[in-house]
Design a protein around this motif. Structure first.
Motif, PDB file in Angstrom:
ATOM      1  N   ALA A   2      34.958  32.795  38.304  1.00  0.00           N
ATOM      2  CA  ALA A   2      36.368  32.419  38.237  1.00  0.00           C
ATOM      3  C   ALA A   2      37.095  33.169  37.119  1.00  0.00           C
ATOM      4  O   ALA A   2      36.556  33.372  36.037  1.00  0.00           O
ATOM      5  CB  ALA A   2      36.484  30.916  38.009  1.00  0.00           C
ATOM      6  N   GLY A   3      38.313  33.564  37.404  1.00  0.00           N
ATOM      7  CA  GLY A   3      39.165  34.090  36.353  1.00  0.00           C
ATOM      8  C   GLY A   3      39.320  35.593  36.314  1.00  0.00           C
ATOM      9  O   GLY A   3      40.391  36.089  36.014  1.00  0.00           O
ATOM     10  N   ARG A   4      38.255  36.353  36.587  1.00  0.00           N
ATOM     11  CA  ARG A   4      38.401  37.800  36.514  1.00  0.00           C
ATOM     12  C   ARG A   4      37.325  38.488  37.334  1.00  0.00           C
ATOM     13  O   ARG A   4      36.298  37.905  37.678  1.00  0.00           O
ATOM     14  CB  ARG A   4      38.321  38.278  35.058  1.00  0.00           C
ATOM     15  CG  ARG A   4      36.939  38.133  34.416  1.00  0.00           C
ATOM     16  CD  ARG A   4      36.962  38.728  32.999  1.00  0.00           C
ATOM     17  NE  ARG A   4      35.664  38.599  32.339  1.00  0.00           N
ATOM     18  CZ  ARG A   4      34.683  39.489  32.415  1.00  0.00           C
ATOM     19  NH1 ARG A   4      34.830  40.569  33.169  1.00  0.00           N
ATOM     20  NH2 ARG A   4      33.550  39.313  31.759  1.00  0.00           N
ATOM     21  N   ALA A   5      37.581  39.745  37.623  1.00  0.00           N
ATOM     22  CA  ALA A   5      36.576  40.550  38.314  1.00  0.00           C
ATOM     23  C   ALA A   5      35.476  40.938  37.338  1.00  0.00           C
ATOM     24  O   ALA A   5      35.689  41.000  36.124  1.00  0.00           O
ATOM     25  CB  ALA A   5      37.226  41.801  38.898  1.00  0.00           C
ATOM     26  N   ARG A   6      34.298  41.184  37.876  1.00  0.00           N
ATOM     27  CA  ARG A   6      33.158  41.613  37.068  1.00  0.00           C
ATOM     28  C   ARG A   6      32.770  43.041  37.443  1.00  0.00           C
ATOM     29  O   ARG A   6      32.767  43.390  38.624  1.00  0.00           O
ATOM     30  CB  ARG A   6      31.961  40.693  37.299  1.00  0.00           C
ATOM     31  CG  ARG A   6      32.250  39.213  37.080  1.00  0.00           C
ATOM     32  CD  ARG A   6      32.432  38.888  35.616  1.00  0.00           C
ATOM     33  NE  ARG A   6      32.891  37.515  35.430  1.00  0.00           N
ATOM     34  CZ  ARG A   6      32.569  36.753  34.405  1.00  0.00           C
ATOM     35  NH1 ARG A   6      31.766  37.227  33.461  1.00  0.00           N
ATOM     36  NH2 ARG A   6      33.040  35.532  34.293  1.00  0.00           N
ATOM     37  N   LEU A   7      32.430  43.820  36.442  1.00  0.00           N
ATOM     38  CA  LEU A   7      31.886  45.155  36.676  1.00  0.00           C
ATOM     39  C   LEU A   7      30.370  45.074  36.568  1.00  0.00           C
ATOM     40  O   LEU A   7      29.832  44.626  35.550  1.00  0.00           O
ATOM     41  CB  LEU A   7      32.426  46.156  35.651  1.00  0.00           C
ATOM     42  CG  LEU A   7      33.824  46.726  35.904  1.00  0.00           C
ATOM     43  CD1 LEU A   7      34.233  47.618  34.735  1.00  0.00           C
ATOM     44  CD2 LEU A   7      33.883  47.500  37.211  1.00  0.00           C
ATOM     45  N   VAL A   8      29.687  45.492  37.611  1.00  0.00           N
ATOM     46  CA  VAL A   8      28.225  45.375  37.675  1.00  0.00           C
ATOM     47  C   VAL A   8      27.632  46.693  38.159  1.00  0.00           C
ATOM     48  O   VAL A   8      28.130  47.300  39.117  1.00  0.00           O
ATOM     49  CB  VAL A   8      27.799  44.233  38.626  1.00  0.00           C
ATOM     50  CG1 VAL A   8      26.290  44.069  38.613  1.00  0.00           C
ATOM     51  CG2 VAL A   8      28.474  42.930  38.238  1.00  0.00           C
ATOM     52  N   ALA A  25      30.053  48.534  40.838  1.00  0.00           N
ATOM     53  CA  ALA A  25      30.906  47.751  41.729  1.00  0.00           C
ATOM     54  C   ALA A  25      31.797  46.817  40.930  1.00  0.00           C
ATOM     55  O   ALA A  25      31.406  46.306  39.874  1.00  0.00           O
ATOM     56  CB  ALA A  25      30.052  46.946  42.699  1.00  0.00           C
ATOM     57  N   ARG A  26      32.992  46.610  41.448  1.00  0.00           N
ATOM     58  CA  ARG A  26      33.889  45.579  40.932  1.00  0.00           C
ATOM     59  C   ARG A  26      33.809  44.410  41.908  1.00  0.00           C
ATOM     60  O   ARG A  26      34.099  44.545  43.097  1.00  0.00           O
ATOM     61  CB  ARG A  26      35.320  46.108  40.810  1.00  0.00           C
ATOM     62  CG  ARG A  26      36.300  45.075  40.259  1.00  0.00           C
ATOM     63  CD  ARG A  26      37.694  45.670  40.065  1.00  0.00           C
ATOM     64  NE  ARG A  26      37.726  46.600  38.927  1.00  0.00           N
ATOM     65  CZ  ARG A  26      37.802  47.915  39.039  1.00  0.00           C
ATOM     66  NH1 ARG A  26      37.821  48.481  40.253  1.00  0.00           N
ATOM     67  NH2 ARG A  26      37.830  48.688  37.977  1.00  0.00           N
TER      68      ARG A  26
END
Length: 356
Positions: A2-8, A25-26
Motif C-alpha cells: 500500500a502507498g507506493r510502487a516498489r522497485l524489485v 520491475a516496478r
C-alpha cells in the motif's frame, strides 16, 4: 504494497547455465481483485565467465564435486549475481538505495524432489550466496525459493505458477509453457481464480539438444543455434518411441525433473544409441527436438486437456526462439494456437527473472 510502487530486481540462472538473467520491475497494486501492476523497467542477460560455467558443470552428476568446491562456486556465483544486478541498475541510472528488494533464484546444481538418500528426504540445492548478493549490493535479498517450497511439501518446481496467474489472469484458459533447459507448464483455467492454477514439469526443454549439439561439434557449439542442425535432419520414430518410454513422462503431476534424469549421462546414452542405429548428427538433433515437442503434447493430452479447455499455448524461455522446435510444437499441438509472451506484451527472455 500500500502507498507506493516498489522497485524489485529479479535474478535467474537456468539449467543451461548460459546467462544470468536480470530484470528490474516496478510493482504496485492495481486494485482489481488484488492483482499487481507490473512494469519491466529494464532487463539484461549477462553471459557466464567460462571458468565459472565450467566450475558449475563440474558439480553436476555424474561428477562428484567436493564440499570445498561447492562452497567456492556458491560464493563466486553470489558475486556474479550481485555484479549482474548492479550492472543492470547502472545501465538505467537507478541507485541501489532506490531498490526495495532483490529476489534471486540462484543456480540449481542438484534437484531430487522424491524422498530418497540416506535420510529418505526430498532435497534441492541452489548456489549463489544470497548473503553475498546482499552484502555486495546493499539491497535486502530473498533466496532459496526451491528449498522453501520443498520444505512446505511442494516439488520445488515449477515456481512461477502464481506469477503466471498475476500476469495473465484467468479470462481464458491458457497453457504457459516454459522452454528452458527443462520444460514446464502452468495451466490457467478460465474463471477459476488462483485456486484453479496447476503446474508441472513436462520433461526436457533444451537440455538434451544442447548436450547433443556440443557432442556433435566437439564442444564448438553450446546449443543448436536457431534449430539449424535439427532442421537439417529427420526424427527417428523408433528411437523417439524408446525415449518416450521413460517413466517420467507417464508419472502423474505434481512432478518435476532436472539434470539428474535428463542431463549429460542421458544425452551421452542417446548419442551412442543414435550412432548404433546409424543416425546422422542432424537426425539425432531432430529426434531430441521432437522429444521435447512430443513429450509436451503428450503431457497436455494426459494431464491438461481433461481439466482445461485451452484457448492457446503461450511459449517462453530460450526454446521459444528456436524455429524448428516451434514448428514441431505447433504441429503436435494443432489446432491449438501457439503464441509467445511477446504477444501479451511480456518479455519472454526475462520472464523468469521477472517472476523472482
Amino acid at each position: 504494497m500500500a502507498g507506493r510502487a516498489r522497485l524489485v530486481v529479479g535474478l535467474m540462472s537456468g539449467t543451461s547455465v548460459d546467462t544470468i538473467d536480470a530484470a528490474l520491475a516496478r510493482i504496485e497494486e492495481s486494485g482489481a481483485g488484488g492483482r499487481l501492476g507490473v512494469e519491466v523497467v529494464a532487463a539484461a542477460e549477462t553471459p557466464f565467465a567460462r571458468a565459472l560455467r565450467r566450475a558449475v558443470f563440474d558439480l553436476f552428476p555424474p561428477r562428484r564435486g567436493s564440499v570445498a568446491a561447492l562452497a567456492q562456486v556458491d560464493a563466486a556465483l553470489g558475486d556474479a549475481f550481485a555484479a549482474a544486478a548492479l550492472d543492470l541498475l547502472r545501465g538505467v541510472g537507478v541507485a541501489p538505495e532506490e531498490v526495495d528488494l532483490i529476489g534471486s533464484h540462484g543456480q540449481t546444481v542438484y534437484h531430487a524432489p522424491a524422498p530418497g538418500g540416506r535420510f529418505g528426504l526430498p532435497v534441492t540445492v541452489q548456489l549463489g550466496s544470497g548473503a553475498r548478493i546482499a552484502a555486495r549490493t546493499g539491497i535486502t535479498t530473498v533466496y532459496d525459493f526451491r528449498v522453501a517450497d520443498l520444505a512446505a511439501g511442494g516439488e520445488g518446481a515449477p515456481l512461477v505458477p502464481y506469477v503466471d496467474y498475476l500476469l495473465f489472469g484467468d479470462k481464458e484458459s491458457l497453457a504457459i509453457q516454459n522452454l528452458g533447459g527443462i520444460g514446464n507448464v502452468t495451466v490457467l483455467v478460465a474463471g477459476a481464480g488462483p485456486g484453479g492454477v496447476f503446474a508441472f514439469d513436462t520433461g526436457p526443454g533444451n537440455m538434451v539438444s544442447d548436450a547433443l549439439a556440443a557432442l556433435a561439434t566437439g564442444g564448438r557449439l553450446r546449443c543448436d543455434v536457431d534449430g539449424a542442425l535439427a532442421a537439417a535432419g529427420t526424427p527417428s520414430e523408433p528411437l523417439l518411441a524408446e525415449l518416450l518410454a521413460h517413466p517420467f513422462f507417464a508419472r502423474r503431476p505434481p512432478k518435476s525433473t532436472g539434470r539428474e534424469e535428463f542431463g549429460a549421462p542421458f544425452a551421452r546414452r542417446l548419442y551412442e544409441r543414435g550412432r548404433a542405429l546409424g543416425l546422422s548428427d542432424p537426425d539425432l538433433l531432430a529426434t531430441a527436438t521432437a522429444l521435447t515437442a512430443r513429450s509436451i503434447a503428450d503431457a497436455y493430452r494426459r494431464f491438461v486437456l481433461p481439466r482445461a479447455d485451452l484457448a492457446a499455448v503461450v511459449l517462453g524461455g530460450g526454446g521459444a526462439r528456436n524455429p524448428t522446435l516451434r514448428r514441431m510444437l505447433a504441429a503436435e499441438l494443432a489446432p491449438l494456437p501457439v503464441r509467445t509472451h511477446e504477444d501479451y506484451g511480456l518479455p519472454g527472455d526475462a520472464k523468469e527473472a521477472l517472476a523472482f
